[in-house]
Scaffold this motif. Structure first.
Motif, mmCIF file in Angstrom:
data_model
loop_
_atom_site.group_PDB
_atom_site.id
_atom_site.type_symbol
_atom_site.label_atom_id
_atom_site.label_comp_id
_atom_site.label_asym_id
_atom_site.label_seq_id
_atom_site.Cartn_x
_atom_site.Cartn_y
_atom_site.Cartn_z
ATOM 1 N N THR A 8 64.001 49.240 56.840
ATOM 2 C CA THR A 8 65.031 49.794 56.559
ATOM 3 C C THR A 8 66.243 48.515 55.254
ATOM 4 N N THR A 9 66.558 49.539 54.249
ATOM 5 C CA THR A 9 67.612 48.518 53.735
ATOM 6 C C THR A 9 68.695 47.894 55.387
ATOM 7 N N ARG A 10 69.183 49.375 55.583
ATOM 8 C CA ARG A 10 69.796 48.730 56.775
ATOM 9 C C ARG A 10 70.388 47.574 57.673
ATOM 10 N N GLN A 11 69.020 47.479 58.067
ATOM 11 C CA GLN A 11 68.269 46.252 58.895
ATOM 12 C C GLN A 11 68.359 45.858 58.420
ATOM 13 N N ILE A 12 68.428 45.317 56.893
ATOM 14 C CA ILE A 12 67.224 43.602 56.619
ATOM 15 C C ILE A 12 69.380 43.571 56.145
ATOM 16 N N ALA A 13 69.927 44.499 55.704
ATOM 17 C CA ALA A 13 71.328 43.341 55.487
ATOM 18 C C ALA A 13 71.803 43.687 56.723
ATOM 19 N N GLU A 14 72.222 44.497 57.455
ATOM 20 C CA GLU A 14 73.012 43.823 58.868
ATOM 21 C C GLU A 14 72.203 42.704 59.336
ATOM 22 N N ALA A 15 70.718 42.321 59.048
ATOM 23 C CA ALA A 15 70.245 41.394 59.054
ATOM 24 C C ALA A 15 70.993 40.013 58.890
ATOM 25 N N ALA B 46 75.155 48.518 49.979
ATOM 26 C CA ALA B 46 75.335 49.160 48.963
ATOM 27 C C ALA B 46 74.615 47.544 48.501
ATOM 28 N N THR B 47 74.760 46.215 48.909
ATOM 29 C CA THR B 47 74.230 44.765 48.324
ATOM 30 C C THR B 47 72.784 44.648 49.089
ATOM 31 N N MET B 48 72.765 44.518 49.882
ATOM 32 C CA MET B 48 70.920 44.343 50.006
ATOM 33 C C MET B 48 70.634 45.558 48.565
ATOM 34 N N ALA B 49 70.271 46.884 48.898
ATOM 35 C CA ALA B 49 70.047 47.854 48.115
ATOM 36 C C ALA B 49 69.314 47.692 46.785
ATOM 37 N N GLN B 50 71.057 46.784 46.316
ATOM 38 C CA GLN B 50 70.811 46.660 44.758
ATOM 39 C C GLN B 50 69.971 45.135 44.176
ATOM 40 N N ARG B 51 69.706 44.394 45.647
ATOM 41 C CA ARG B 51 69.046 43.588 45.375
ATOM 42 C C ARG B 51 67.532 44.042 45.830
ATOM 43 N N ILE B 52 67.279 44.402 46.391
ATOM 44 C CA ILE B 52 65.857 45.529 46.123
ATOM 45 C C ILE B 52 65.385 46.369 45.415
ATOM 46 N N SER B 53 66.144 47.035 45.030
ATOM 47 C CA SER B 53 66.039 47.383 43.440
ATOM 48 C C SER B 53 66.108 46.430 42.332
ATOM 49 N N ARG B 54 66.403 45.537 42.196
ATOM 50 C CA ARG B 54 66.093 44.605 41.756
ATOM 51 C C ARG B 54 64.510 43.888 41.421
ATOM 52 N N ALA B 55 64.374 43.940 42.874
ATOM 53 C CA ALA B 55 63.335 43.079 42.870
ATOM 54 C C ALA B 55 62.605 44.029 42.987
ATOM 55 N N LYS B 56 62.226 45.187 43.287
ATOM 56 C CA LYS B 56 60.856 46.205 42.383
ATOM 57 C C LYS B 56 61.331 46.029 41.280
ATOM 58 N N LYS B 57 62.556 46.361 40.523
ATOM 59 C CA LYS B 57 61.805 46.117 38.733
ATOM 60 C C LYS B 57 61.363 44.942 38.556
ATOM 61 N N ALA C 239 63.919 39.578 50.729
ATOM 62 C CA ALA C 239 64.365 41.854 51.080
ATOM 63 C C ALA C 239 63.218 41.714 50.986
ATOM 64 N N LEU C 240 62.652 41.457 49.264
ATOM 65 C CA LEU C 240 61.258 42.359 49.606
ATOM 66 C C LEU C 240 60.203 42.388 50.651
ATOM 67 N N THR C 241 59.917 41.316 51.324
ATOM 68 C CA THR C 241 59.230 41.301 51.994
ATOM 69 C C THR C 241 58.903 42.154 53.176
ATOM 70 N N LEU C 242 60.316 41.864 53.639
ATOM 71 C CA LEU C 242 61.299 42.225 55.049
ATOM 72 C C LEU C 242 60.625 43.917 54.888
ATOM 73 N N ARG C 243 61.165 44.264 54.200
ATOM 74 C CA ARG C 243 60.998 45.843 53.381
ATOM 75 C C ARG C 243 59.343 46.599 53.346
ATOM 76 N N ALA C 244 58.660 46.050 52.471
ATOM 77 C CA ALA C 244 58.237 46.198 52.148
ATOM 78 C C ALA C 244 56.659 45.779 52.766
#
Length: 383
Positions: free
Chosen positions: A124-131, A137-148, A114-119
């Motif tokens: 976008t988070t929406r595109q990754i979530a749909e893929a 919201a689930t994908m946003a949380q996953r990316i947020s945790r990865a960033k932390k 997820a972080l690779t696809l975004r950064a």
């Protein structure tokens, strides 16, 4: 006209510039996403002369605005606000370091993807979530945790290139979802990576992806049913992609630093080179599986080797190669069914195909194995 892929290709380098100027990775990535939105809105018919410089300037201003608006970060604001307004962007490119950061060993595979696809990919988070067919919201949380998880880590940290390659291959194997073609996206990211390093395994992975992608149009039927390699219409294979993949592979192999992706690509190239399934050079394929097993000792590679041995030397040799492998290994029963059919035991093969279908990991694989069972039973009843 705006080329969105070219625009997204600039993302990792721009994030690297912001990080070197003092932004933390998470804030830099958010700022670049904001700049991408601005670019998509303002560039369509009149892109700037220096796209990377434009993105960098807009992203840096977005970062400063975010810092200034957060009272809890006032001390940080004081330090960054003293930096001069950015001028021309330096030639240095931190993209490779960003690939490594997004594949950090502290990240789970799904988070690294997820972080690779975004950064790196600029999706976008929406595109990754749909893929990946999960809520945004689930994908946003996953990316947020990865960033932390990677917060505070410097570019060029503990990860290594092999981890990056595994992440890209995970992306490739997801295929297609939403409005994002993940096979094509993985190939794009692998092409970018190949421009940043001359490691033969990077070229090996790119070649492997191209050779598999070349067969995409023939892998499923009109109703979405799975079509195995031996049953595919080879006239639908993309010969240009095959030629490119073979050329990249040959260049990598000439470096004489064999790795697992080069070995897998060599196997794929031999399949692609065969005019028909019956003309496949199974002896050479077995030799390449020997190399792959020596490199990885992978049970999956051993299982696939057993199929190749059966094709090259007959069912008894295939069974011998299968001995010692864990029967609970995915596709183990399907391979045994195939070898049993080759040995002429059609009733036994049909039963094994049914058993394999019950253990299949996807509906497409299950339906294919059910059809195989029905096909073999019809052959048995016709004897």
């Amino acid at each position: 006209m705006l080329d969105e892929q070219e625009l997204r290709a600039l993302v990792p380098a721009v994030i690297g510039v912001l990080v070197r100027r003092g932004a933390d990775f998470a804030s830099a990535e958010d700022a670049v996403q904001d700049a991408l939105v601005s670019a998509l809105a303002s560039w369509p018919d009149d892109p700037p002369r220096d796209p990377r410089g434009w993105l960098t300037t807009v992203a840096w201003r977005s970062f400063l605005d975010a810092v200034r608006s957060a009272s809890a970060r006032r001390r940080r604001e004081d330090s960054v606000s003293r930096e001069p307004e950015p001028g021309p962007v330096a030639a240095r490119d931190d993209s490779l370091d960003l690939y490594l950061l997004c594949a950090h060993p502290d990240l789970s595979p799904s988070s690294a993807v997820a972080l690779t696809l975004r950064a790196v990919g600029g999706l976008t988070t929406r595109q990754i979530a749909e893929a990946y067919m999960v809520p945004e919201a689930t994908m946003a949380q996953r990316i947020s945790r990865a960033k932390k998880t990677v917060a505070g880590l410097r570019l060029g940290g503990a990860s290594d290139l092999s981890t990056v390659l595994r992440v890209l291959y995970l992306v490739f194997n997801e295929g297609y979802g939403g409005d994002v073609d993940l096979e094509a996206e993985a190939i794009r990211l692998a092409r970018m990576l190949a421009t940043l390093t001359d490691e033969p395994e990077v070229a090996g992975l790119l070649a492997l992806m191209l050779l598999h992608h070349a067969r995409r149009a023939s892998r499923t039927g009109a109703g979405g049913q799975l079509i195995p390699l031996h049953g595919q219409d080879r006239s639908r294979w993309d010969t240009a992609l095959i030629a490119e993949g073979v050329d990249i592979l040959q260049t990598a192999l000439a470096r004489d630093r064999l790795g697992e992706y080069q070995a897998q690509a060599a196997i794929a190239a031999l399949h692609a080179d065969a005019p028909s399934a019956a003309e496949t050079d199974w002896v050479q394929i077995v030799e390449w599986y020997d190399e792959l097993v020596a490199l990885t000792d992978s049970p999956v590679a051993r299982l696939n080797r057993a199929v190749a041995v059966g094709q090259a030397d007959g069912a008894p040799a295939g069974f011998a190669a299968l001995d010692g492998l864990d029967p609970s290994l995915p596709r183990h029963t399907a391979v045994r069914a195939h070898l049993t059919e080759m040995a002429g035991d059609l009733d036994g093969a049909a039963d094994l195909y049914v058993a394999a279908a019950t253990a299949a990991s996807s509906a497409a694989e299950r339906d294919h194995l059910v059809r195989e069972a029905a096909r073999v039973r019809s052959l048995s009843s016709g004897c």
